[in-house]
Write an enzyme that holds these catalytic residues in place. Structure first.
Site, mmCIF file in Angstrom:
data_model
loop_
_atom_site.group_PDB
_atom_site.id
_atom_site.type_symbol
_atom_site.label_atom_id
_atom_site.label_comp_id
_atom_site.label_asym_id
_atom_site.label_seq_id
_atom_site.Cartn_x
_atom_site.Cartn_y
_atom_site.Cartn_z
ATOM 1 N N ASP A 109 47.825 46.134 38.794
ATOM 2 C CA ASP A 109 48.124 47.493 39.287
ATOM 3 C C ASP A 109 49.630 47.626 39.436
ATOM 4 O O ASP A 109 50.358 46.656 39.254
ATOM 5 C CB ASP A 109 47.440 47.724 40.644
ATOM 6 N N GLU A 126 50.437 35.635 48.280
ATOM 7 C CA GLU A 126 50.310 34.182 48.495
ATOM 8 C C GLU A 126 51.448 33.333 47.917
ATOM 9 O O GLU A 126 51.734 32.243 48.427
ATOM 10 C CB GLU A 126 48.992 33.648 47.882
ATOM 11 N N GLU A 180 39.804 34.712 40.786
ATOM 12 C CA GLU A 180 40.969 34.068 40.169
ATOM 13 C C GLU A 180 40.687 32.598 39.815
ATOM 14 O O GLU A 180 41.356 32.037 38.945
ATOM 15 C CB GLU A 180 42.186 34.183 41.111
HETATM 16 C C1 4EZ Z 1 47.073 39.360 46.680
HETATM 17 N N1 4EZ Z 1 46.388 40.027 45.621
HETATM 18 C C2 4EZ Z 1 45.653 41.202 46.089
HETATM 19 C C3 4EZ Z 1 44.548 40.977 47.026
HETATM 20 C C4 4EZ Z 1 43.848 42.280 47.383
HETATM 21 C C5 4EZ Z 1 41.686 43.262 48.227
HETATM 22 C C6 4EZ Z 1 40.372 42.918 48.880
HETATM 23 C C7 4EZ Z 1 47.273 40.348 44.464
HETATM 24 C C8 4EZ Z 1 47.751 41.759 44.348
HETATM 25 C C9 4EZ Z 1 48.542 42.466 45.248
HETATM 26 N N2 4EZ Z 1 49.096 42.126 46.450
HETATM 27 C C10 4EZ Z 1 47.473 42.614 43.303
HETATM 28 N N3 4EZ Z 1 48.083 43.811 43.503
HETATM 29 C C11 4EZ Z 1 48.741 43.755 44.696
HETATM 30 C C12 4EZ Z 1 49.507 44.697 45.421
HETATM 31 N N4 4EZ Z 1 49.688 45.946 44.964
HETATM 32 N N5 4EZ Z 1 50.031 44.308 46.624
HETATM 33 C C13 4EZ Z 1 49.834 43.065 47.086
HETATM 34 O O1 4EZ Z 1 47.809 38.311 46.232
HETATM 35 C C14 4EZ Z 1 42.567 42.073 48.130
#
Ligand code: 4EZ
Length: 227
Positions: free
Chosen positions: A195, A172, A11
């Site tokens: 997603d 976050e 990011e």
């Molecule tokens: C958290 N970030 C995901 C981090 C995942 C994996 C190693 C964003 C995010 C998210 N957070 C994208 N999709 C998400 C979801 N379905 N639930 C929570 O900020 C790290």
């Protein structure tokens, strides 16, 4: 000084590509990059995942780097059906969906002397709308729900939608909002959808993290030029 924050290296890397005169400093377990974007002084860092990590990085950016504004860039899971992979949404308000002291009669998400929904800065949001209009980039806004959970479950997703009227979910944003609110620093949280927080979330997140993170970063760079 303008602060730019992400959670993951994917990011923040695209932000660093736009920065000149880069200097890097390690504080705790994070690397903070200072430099310029055009004529603006910027400090950029990724916090690592989750609310506590995000709170540490936001606090360091404010207290050690003296940032006057904080822009968060990253990806999120869609809750609102109208949001699709690659779409941009900025937070009008943010809430911690995993806070629960309802046993004491408080509403879900509410912490005494802190509150529940944090409102983002209206001036920064207006600049985002202006950028979107000028560059003809579709930009949504709404409630972003934050918690220390990767949501990949239709039931949990519906629960967050019902309880918080959330449009997107991540891990976050509300922590950054809480810190910025505590220190009176205007903040902006932008996310591009990676997603739909459903049973395919893990697969789609891996597939779209990079491309969606770049969409969000590009938009934030355009905003910096207008600050
Ligand atoms: C958290 N970030 C995901 C981090 C995942 C994996 C190693 C964003 C995010 C998210 N957070 C994208 N999709 C998400 C979801 N379905 N639930 C929570 O900020 C790290």
């Amino acid at each position: 000084m303008i602060g730019i924050m992400g959670a993951m290296t994917e990011e923040i890397e695209p932000i660093l590509e736009y920065m000149d005169d880069l200097k890097t400093e390690q504080i705790g377990q994070n690397r903070y990059h200072t430099g310029t974007i055009g004529k603006k002084a910027v400090a950029a860092a990724y916090s690592r995942i989750g609310k506590v990590n995000a709170a540490v990085t936001a606090s360091v950016l404010i207290e050690r780097f003296g940032i006057e504004k904080l822009l968060f860039s990253g990806v999120a899971g869609a809750i609102n059906k109208r949001l699709h992979i690659g779409d941009l949404i900025y937070a009008s308000t943010l809430v911690q969906h995993d806070v629960d002291i309802t046993a004491f009669g408080h509403p879900l998400g509410f912490i005494p002397e802190t509150g529940d929904f944090f409102a983002s800065d209206q001036a920064l949001n207006a600049i985002a709308e202006e950028v979107a209009l000028k560059l003809k980039i579709p930009l949504g806004s709404g409630v972003i729900a934050t918690g220390d959970q990767f949501i990949a479950d239709e039931k949990k997703k519906r629960w967050i939608a019902e309880k918080y009227k959330a449009d997107a979910v991540e891990m976050e944003g509300a922590a950054v909002a809480c810190v910025c609110n505590a220190f009176n620093v205007p903040f902006f949280v932008l996310r591009a959808i990676s997603d739909a927080a459903d049973m395919d979330a893990e697969f789609n997140f891996d597939a779209f993290l990079k491309s969606s993170a770049a969409i969000s970063a590009d938009f934030v760079i355009n905003m910096v030029e207008m600050l």
